[in-house]
Design an enzyme around this catalytic site. Structure first.
Site, PDB file in Angstrom:
ATOM      1  N   SER A 141       1.056  -1.422   0.102  1.00  0.00           N
ATOM      2  CA  SER A 141       0.090  -0.476   0.344  1.00  0.00           C
ATOM      3  C   SER A 141       1.032   1.108  -0.462  1.00  0.00           C
ATOM      4  O   SER A 141       2.218   1.318   0.513  1.00  0.00           O
ATOM      5  CB  SER A 141      -1.027  -0.225   1.404  1.00  0.00           C
ATOM      6  OG  SER A 141      -1.473   1.379   1.483  1.00  0.00           O
ATOM      7  N   TYR A 155      -1.808   0.368  10.390  1.00  0.00           N
ATOM      8  CA  TYR A 155      -1.975  -0.565   9.012  1.00  0.00           C
ATOM      9  C   TYR A 155      -0.563  -0.159   8.110  1.00  0.00           C
ATOM     10  O   TYR A 155      -0.008  -0.843   7.211  1.00  0.00           O
ATOM     11  CB  TYR A 155      -3.094   0.151   7.916  1.00  0.00           C
ATOM     12  CG  TYR A 155      -2.953  -0.158   6.628  1.00  0.00           C
ATOM     13  CD1 TYR A 155      -3.342  -1.768   6.132  1.00  0.00           C
ATOM     14  CD2 TYR A 155      -3.290   0.924   5.388  1.00  0.00           C
ATOM     15  CE1 TYR A 155      -3.854  -1.907   5.032  1.00  0.00           C
ATOM     16  CE2 TYR A 155      -3.699   0.360   4.457  1.00  0.00           C
ATOM     17  CZ  TYR A 155      -3.700  -1.442   4.300  1.00  0.00           C
ATOM     18  OH  TYR A 155      -3.755  -2.154   3.000  1.00  0.00           O
TER      19      TYR A 155
END
Length: 246
Positions: A141, A155
């Site tokens: 990501s 995250y």
């Protein structure tokens, strides 16, 4: 499609829906037999396997909780057995959570269990059996290096961790010609993060291209990295985010 993966054998973790399903279907369309893992959505996994079959390739589905290292390793081994070998491993299984430093909801450990430890366990299980000249692709990501908003630190840290693992694995496996790379998407239109969802308006304003990405766009990059055309690319991360992190 080009058929550039003709005869290859691939595993896509978390391949029952969203980005994972798109990647599994694209690899099959390019000529690969594909096994997917899935956490719990058996019906969706059957649909992906059916799509692989419709492309003229052989598909399999193996259930596994990517957050359980032993279960993940067993599933990878079972998938290799079903395929009869392995050339391409795509780590797509992952979880997302918003978790502010002062408002821990207990998701921190789960993020790292799935997004980091699951990738480690799967790679460790696959490495002795993947063919020389193979490919390992991790779906990361852009949050690994570009925090889009508050609450994304754990995250993002989990995705930064796998980028670090990939850089090291690229060196570990280089002597065997195995390439290891990370694809780092920005906001992608999936059922977990729809382009018409509550967060979409804010995100789209930050994206220079003014829209969410599509799962098929991620799949196209993954297929390129799985092919011979990527033969001098390893140990790197590639952002695919419409300019979000530029």
């Amino acid at each position: 499609m080009t058929g550039r993966l003709e005869g290859k054998k691939a595993i896509v973790t978390g391949g029952s829906r969203g980005i994972g399903a798109a990647i599994a279907k694209r690899l099959a369309a390019e000529g690969a037999d594909v096994a997917i893992t899935y956490a719990g959505n058996e019906e969706a996994s059957k649909q992906t396997v059916a799509a692989i079959g419709a492309a003229g390739r052989t598909g399999y589905a193996v259930q596994a909780d990517a957050g359980d290292a032993a279960e993940q390793a067993t599933a990878i081994g079972a998938a290799i057995d079903k395929l009869g070998g392995l050339d391409i491993l795509v780590h797509n299984a992952g979880v997302f959570a918003i978790n502010r430093v002062d408002q821990d909801d207990g998701s921190f450990d789960r993020l790292f269990a799935v997004n980091v430890a699951g990738v480690q366990a799967g790679t460790a299980a696959a490495a002795p059996r993947i063919a020389d000249g193979g490919r390992i692709i991790i779906i990361g990501s852009v949050n690994a290096h570009h925090s889009i908003g508050p609450g994304l630190a754990p995250y993002g840290a989990s995705k930064a961790a796998v980028a670090g693992l990939a850089r090291g694995w690229a060196r570990d496996l280089a002597a065997r010609g195995i390439l290891v790379n990370v694809v780092q998407p920005g906001p992608i239109d999936t059922d977990m993060n729809p382009a018409d969802g509550a967060m979409a308006v804010g995100f789209q304003k930050m994206i220079p291209l003014g829209r969410y990405g599509k799962p098929d766009e991620i799949a196209a990059l993954a297929a390129f990295l799985a092919s011979d055309e990527s033969s001098f690319i390893t140990g790197t991360t590639i952002d695919i985010d419409g300019g979000l992190s530029s």
